[in-house]
Design a protein around this motif. Structure first.
Motif, mmCIF file in Angstrom:
data_model
loop_
_atom_site.group_PDB
_atom_site.id
_atom_site.type_symbol
_atom_site.label_atom_id
_atom_site.label_comp_id
_atom_site.label_asym_id
_atom_site.label_seq_id
_atom_site.Cartn_x
_atom_site.Cartn_y
_atom_site.Cartn_z
ATOM 1 N N ASP A 131 0.993 -1.190 0.212
ATOM 2 C CA ASP A 131 0.066 -0.014 -0.042
ATOM 3 C C ASP A 131 0.770 1.353 -0.049
ATOM 4 N N ALA A 132 1.924 1.393 0.904
ATOM 5 C CA ALA A 132 2.433 2.518 1.037
ATOM 6 C C ALA A 132 3.632 2.758 -0.104
ATOM 7 N N ALA A 133 4.127 1.426 -0.599
ATOM 8 C CA ALA A 133 4.962 1.713 -1.973
ATOM 9 C C ALA A 133 4.185 2.273 -3.188
ATOM 10 N N ARG A 134 2.967 1.442 -3.459
ATOM 11 C CA ARG A 134 2.106 2.185 -4.578
ATOM 12 C C ARG A 134 1.625 3.645 -4.349
ATOM 13 N N LEU A 135 1.463 4.179 -3.229
ATOM 14 C CA LEU A 135 1.126 5.629 -3.064
ATOM 15 C C LEU A 135 2.411 6.442 -3.220
ATOM 16 N N LEU A 136 3.462 6.215 -2.728
ATOM 17 C CA LEU A 136 4.872 6.729 -2.870
ATOM 18 C C LEU A 136 5.150 6.891 -4.372
ATOM 19 N N ALA B 244 4.224 -7.830 12.880
ATOM 20 C CA ALA B 244 5.006 -8.947 13.745
ATOM 21 C C ALA B 244 6.340 -8.406 13.762
ATOM 22 N N SER B 245 6.903 -7.612 12.868
ATOM 23 C CA SER B 245 8.330 -7.379 12.789
ATOM 24 C C SER B 245 8.179 -5.781 12.002
ATOM 25 N N LEU B 246 8.736 -4.628 13.102
ATOM 26 C CA LEU B 246 8.747 -3.380 12.347
ATOM 27 C C LEU B 246 9.823 -3.466 11.213
ATOM 28 N N PRO B 247 10.962 -4.059 11.616
ATOM 29 C CA PRO B 247 12.039 -4.150 10.650
ATOM 30 C C PRO B 247 11.597 -4.708 9.315
ATOM 31 N N GLN B 248 10.914 -5.912 9.456
ATOM 32 C CA GLN B 248 10.466 -6.692 8.168
ATOM 33 C C GLN B 248 9.355 -5.817 7.461
ATOM 34 N N TRP B 249 8.510 -5.189 8.062
ATOM 35 C CA TRP B 249 7.437 -4.421 7.347
ATOM 36 C C TRP B 249 8.323 -3.161 6.439
ATOM 37 N N LEU B 250 9.282 -2.672 7.158
ATOM 38 C CA LEU B 250 10.099 -1.537 6.436
ATOM 39 C C LEU B 250 11.021 -2.048 5.197
ATOM 40 N N GLY C 98 12.366 -0.785 -4.664
ATOM 41 C CA GLY C 98 13.630 -1.022 -5.040
ATOM 42 C C GLY C 98 14.526 -0.211 -4.313
ATOM 43 N N THR C 99 14.600 0.092 -3.114
ATOM 44 C CA THR C 99 15.433 1.004 -2.479
ATOM 45 C C THR C 99 16.086 0.003 -1.357
ATOM 46 N N GLY C 100 17.245 0.587 -0.755
ATOM 47 C CA GLY C 100 17.785 0.009 0.607
ATOM 48 C C GLY C 100 18.730 0.937 0.977
ATOM 49 N N PRO C 101 19.725 0.384 2.009
ATOM 50 C CA PRO C 101 20.531 1.512 2.737
ATOM 51 C C PRO C 101 21.601 1.850 1.731
ATOM 52 N N GLY C 102 21.681 3.313 1.661
ATOM 53 C CA GLY C 102 22.734 3.823 0.682
ATOM 54 C C GLY C 102 22.053 4.029 -0.812
ATOM 55 N N THR C 103 20.613 3.748 -0.726
ATOM 56 C CA THR C 103 20.186 3.820 -2.093
ATOM 57 C C THR C 103 19.321 5.118 -2.109
ATOM 58 N N PRO C 104 19.483 6.109 -3.255
ATOM 59 C CA PRO C 104 18.946 7.551 -3.218
ATOM 60 C C PRO C 104 17.540 7.281 -3.270
ATOM 61 N N ARG C 105 16.761 8.027 -2.803
ATOM 62 C CA ARG C 105 15.161 8.191 -2.797
ATOM 63 C C ARG C 105 14.619 8.573 -4.214
ATOM 64 N N HIS C 106 13.839 7.713 -4.612
ATOM 65 C CA HIS C 106 13.121 7.967 -5.872
ATOM 66 C C HIS C 106 11.545 7.905 -5.805
ATOM 67 N N THR C 107 10.878 8.887 -6.225
ATOM 68 C CA THR C 107 9.326 8.658 -6.142
ATOM 69 C C THR C 107 8.672 8.969 -7.316
ATOM 70 N N PRO D 199 5.869 7.611 -10.743
ATOM 71 C CA PRO D 199 5.677 6.494 -11.408
ATOM 72 C C PRO D 199 6.644 5.598 -11.639
ATOM 73 N N ASP D 200 8.022 6.197 -12.030
ATOM 74 C CA ASP D 200 9.243 5.339 -12.344
ATOM 75 C C ASP D 200 10.023 5.085 -11.252
ATOM 76 N N ALA D 201 9.423 4.888 -10.071
ATOM 77 C CA ALA D 201 10.408 4.565 -8.985
ATOM 78 C C ALA D 201 11.086 3.359 -8.736
ATOM 79 N N GLY D 202 10.967 2.323 -9.905
ATOM 80 C CA GLY D 202 11.597 1.391 -10.050
ATOM 81 C C GLY D 202 11.199 0.018 -9.319
ATOM 82 N N HIS D 203 9.871 0.033 -9.260
ATOM 83 C CA HIS D 203 9.043 -1.009 -8.878
ATOM 84 C C HIS D 203 7.813 -1.423 -9.569
#
Length: 263
Positions: A193-198, A215-221, A229-238, A240-244
């Motif tokens: 849900d969050a990914a689609r809206l972003l 059940a796990s906050l880290p796993q949710w994030l 398509g982001t992770g630690p050290g990955t620039p933020r992109h928002t 329609p072409d956010a890479g997902h």
């Protein structure tokens, strides 16, 4: 100081406003055996850019909860309640809030304008909640406000499942209004849900129950990162072409508060 909440969200790799709310709309406990300080620490550990605290009595909130959270963090904190009077803004500042919820559905145009102006003068970011295009059109100084689409309805005490399609439908009008920080709030329960809206162009999402029940906050994030398509050290992109791969769209309160702003 006024822009601290907005800047924190716009600069975040994970632009999720993480909320502390004692109860859900049905009155079910969301904290369990966790203290406010413990929840704040958990949110900080996963890199929350800013926090939201529900002080409204529908959700078991109090001003004391806001003060507890502010005492436990240096992050910008949003107070969510039915703020309808000048005195409420002064209280929010006294309690340490950085931003305040203003619900457009409850406030006539002139009242909303006065509260936005006073909030900005006090160093508070107006977090203006909207549900229709007409409400969006009444938001003054939108470039200095967060404009948040509420996917739930206060007329039913937010007890329904919510409609994320409302955010998708209203985003163009929100952007035309001039805000640099459009947010989708309410009924955002899952990482997809969050990914689609972003991905659609929201600068942030506000998530409460979904995180508090995870059940796990880290796993949710981590799930959010995977979908964006982001992770630690990955620039933020928002956008329609956010890479997902986008997922398909999901298509009066009792004792109503007064709109008297004289107190």
């Amino acid at each position: 100081m006024t822009a601290a909440f907005i800047e924190a969200l716009l600069d975040a790799r994970r632009p999720v406003i993480m909320e502390l709310k004692r109860q859900d709309a049905a009155g079910h406990d969301l904290f369990g055996d966790r203290s406010a300080a413990r929840l704040v620490a958990d949110y900080q550990d996963v890199g929350a850019p800013c926090l939201s605290v529900v002080t409204g009595r529908w959700f078991g909130g109090t001003r004391e909860l806001l003060r507890e959270v502010v005492a436990a963090t240096d992050l910008p904190v949003l107070q969510k309640d039915f703020i309808t009077r000048r005195s409420h803004l002064h209280q929010a500042r006294e309690d340490g809030a950085s931003a305040v919820l203003l619900t457009a559905a409850l406030l006539p145009r002139a009242t909303l304008g006065r509260l936005v102006d006073l909030g900005l003068r006090l160093g508070l970011t107006p977090f203006v909640e909207v549900t229709t295009e007409e409400e969006i059109s009444r938001v003054p100084r939108a470039e200095e406000c967060v404009v948040a689409v509420n996917n739930k309805d206060i007329a039913t005490r937010e007890r329904g499942a919510g409609d994320l399609g409302r955010s998708s439908a209203l985003l163009p009008a929100v952007l035309r209004g001039g805000t640099r920080c459009p947010v989708s709030a309410g009924a955002v329960r899952r990482p997809d849900d969050a990914a689609r809206l972003l991905g659609e162009g929201f600068a942030g999402v506000l998530v409460g129950t979904g995180l508090l029940r995870a059940a796990s906050l880290p796993q949710w994030l981590d799930g959010l990162d995977a979908r964006l398509g982001t992770g630690p050290g990955t620039p933020r992109h928002t956008g329609p072409d956010a890479g997902h791969e986008p997922t398909p769209p999901v298509r009066r309160p009792a004792d109503p508060p007064t709109t008297d702003t004289r107190r």
